[in-house]
Write an enzyme that holds these catalytic residues in place. Structure first.
Site, PDB file in Angstrom:
ATOM      1  N   HIS A 217       5.995  16.875  25.794  1.00  0.00           N
ATOM      2  CA  HIS A 217       4.824  16.182  25.516  1.00  0.00           C
ATOM      3  C   HIS A 217       4.328  15.568  26.579  1.00  0.00           C
ATOM      4  O   HIS A 217       3.616  16.434  27.506  1.00  0.00           O
ATOM      5  CB  HIS A 217       5.663  15.015  24.472  1.00  0.00           C
ATOM      6  CG  HIS A 217       4.339  14.568  23.241  1.00  0.00           C
ATOM      7  ND1 HIS A 217       3.108  14.778  23.395  1.00  0.00           N
ATOM      8  CD2 HIS A 217       4.631  13.087  22.507  1.00  0.00           C
ATOM      9  CE1 HIS A 217       2.473  14.146  22.421  1.00  0.00           C
ATOM     10  NE2 HIS A 217       3.455  13.505  21.983  1.00  0.00           N
ATOM     11  N   HIS A 256       0.126  25.547  24.645  1.00  0.00           N
ATOM     12  CA  HIS A 256      -0.046  24.643  23.110  1.00  0.00           C
ATOM     13  C   HIS A 256       0.348  24.593  22.287  1.00  0.00           C
ATOM     14  O   HIS A 256       0.100  25.876  22.231  1.00  0.00           O
ATOM     15  CB  HIS A 256      -1.723  23.567  23.801  1.00  0.00           C
ATOM     16  CG  HIS A 256      -1.526  22.469  22.960  1.00  0.00           C
ATOM     17  ND1 HIS A 256      -1.870  22.578  21.557  1.00  0.00           N
ATOM     18  CD2 HIS A 256      -1.202  21.402  23.155  1.00  0.00           C
ATOM     19  CE1 HIS A 256      -2.058  21.169  21.121  1.00  0.00           C
ATOM     20  NE2 HIS A 256      -2.017  20.228  22.678  1.00  0.00           N
ATOM     21  N   ASP A 307      -2.978  18.136  29.949  1.00  0.00           N
ATOM     22  CA  ASP A 307      -2.014  17.963  31.361  1.00  0.00           C
ATOM     23  C   ASP A 307      -2.128  17.743  32.833  1.00  0.00           C
ATOM     24  O   ASP A 307      -2.084  17.385  34.215  1.00  0.00           O
ATOM     25  CB  ASP A 307      -0.410  17.078  31.270  1.00  0.00           C
ATOM     26  CG  ASP A 307      -0.409  16.550  30.026  1.00  0.00           C
ATOM     27  OD1 ASP A 307      -0.871  15.624  29.745  1.00  0.00           O
ATOM     28  OD2 ASP A 307       0.356  17.071  28.935  1.00  0.00           O
TER      29      ASP A 307
END
Ligand code: COA
Length: 371
Positions: A217, A256, A307
């Protein structure tokens, strides 16, 4: 067979954001993430998420003043930060700081609501991180106020002890917008589960920070930096990533659960990473990242998530790698609070069923008869 990881399961309804919705994409309360990142500021977005609408000029000024007035830390919290080890992960520092603040400034006392707790945490997380960081790395006890009028500027100022650089401050501000909300992700869902028991907002945020910490995460931005910085050149990166894929290792910052054809936040943060690289006259990490992106698409048809390029952008903003996920916390707190409020608005205890896979019924074995 029960669904693995609730993949594809609709676990509730929400009016806060849409993620990957056909024809709509990522929106916060109906506004496209592309428009918000291009036109607004983090404070406007936090206000939108927590209070439900975009602020007027006067409301925004008042909100920024309010946040600036909520930056100080009580002495008990400063003492705790000084006693936490330098080796602690700053996510654990935030998790523990949130928990302590919940005992000193409890929700429900002195008129504190979920929204005001959210504002307090959004405003003071940067102070907590910088106070702990500067105390342990430079042996300084800093003042946690600053002349900066934004959450991004305040954090950069306190971390470095210098006025924030406009390019870095604006880049950080945009990433805070991108990170602020993302529907039923693991940390937000954790916050909703905790809220559904009628627990307080500090408990929900503390649990959410715990969920965000993991590398699948929020921790992925930190892991992506470790990956990118381990290579000397794009060629080296390509060779190593090919080996990693062959060994079926995960490339952090890719893939994802919802977005299978690209994360709409990624091109925005990639552009920020490029601007920061150009300004620093150092495109090394950007070039390596760009090559990894090409290899992942060629070999796996996979796209970077937010990210991946956030890692390069944060590095070029001068943020230490261990602070990448804590910065995500500063942003996501507004999203968590929006969900705490929504959950409370129509609450039902979240308590699903499991499919039992253990042994069948059997006779109890007395302790003396066990092998
Ligand atoms: N690198 C390499 N392969 C990956 C991958 C990655 N980052 N992410 C997924 N895959 C592969 C899986 O190994 C799996 O391959 P298989 O079918 O041959 O076993 C396939 O893609 C499907 O992956 P799966 O784990 O089922 O997808 P998911 O929806 O459960 O997982 C993530 C989503 C985000 C947890 C996963 O993509 C991941 O671990 N990414 C890296 C961590 C990260 O960046 N997290 C931040 C998310 S915003």
């Amino acid at each position: 067979m029960a669904n693995s990881g609730l993949n594809g399961v609709t676990a509730g309804s929400s009016g806060v954001s849409t993620v990957g919705k056909a024809g709509v994409g990522l929106t916060y309360r109906g506004y496209s993430i592309t428009d918000l990142a291009a036109e607004s500021t983090f404070e406007e977005v936090a206000y939108l998420l927590i209070y439900g609408k975009l602020p007027s000029h006067a409301q925004l000024d008042a909100y920024k003043n309010k946040l600036a007035g909520l930056r100080s830390l009580p002495y008990q919290l400063k003492t705790l930060l000084e006693h936490m080890p330098q080796s602690a992960h700053p996510m654990d520092v935030l998790r523990t700081g949130t928990s302590l603040l919940g005992t000193i400034e409890a929700e429900g006392e002195d008129g504190r609501t979920a929204a005001s707790v959210g504002d307090r945490l959004t405003a003071s997380f940067g102070s907590m991180l910088a106070y702990w960081y500067r105390f342990h790395s430079r042996n300084e006890r800093i003042e946690t106020d600053s002349d900066e009028d934004t959450v991004a500027g305040h954090f950069l100022n306190l971390m470095s002890g210098m006025a924030s650089d406009p390019l870095k401050r604006d880049a950080l501000d945009k990433t805070l917008i991108l990170y602020a909300e993302h529907e039923f992700n693991a940390s937000t869902f954790s916050a909703r589960v905790i809220t559904s028991t009628l627990a307080d907002t500090y408990s929900a945020v503390t649990g959410a920070i715990g969920a965000l910490r993991g590398p699948l995460h929020g921790g992925a931005n930190e892991a992506a930096m470790e990956l990118v910085s381990s290579f000397d050149s794009p060629q080296d990166a390509e060779k190593s990533v090919m080996h990693m894929l062959k060994a079926r290792r995960l490339i952090m910052g890719f893939g994802h659960r919802v977005y299978k054809n690209g994360d709409p936040r990624s091109p925005i943060v990639k552009d920020l990473a490029r601007q920061l690289s150009d300004a620093a006259n150092n495109t090394s990490f950007y070039d390596i990242s760009d090559r990894i992106e090409a290899v992942m698409f060629r070999e796996k048809g996979m796209f970077p998530n937010l990210d991946f390029y956030a890692a390069t952008a944060y590095h070029l903003c001068g943020i230490p790698t261990a602070m990448f996920t804590p910065v995500f916390v500063i942003a996501r707190t507004s999203g968590w609070i929006a969900h705490v409020l929504e959950q409370r608005g129509d609450n039902a205890l979240i308590r699903p069923l499991s499919e039992y896979t253990g042994p069948g019924p059997r006779d109890y074995v007395a302790i003396d008869d066990r092998g």
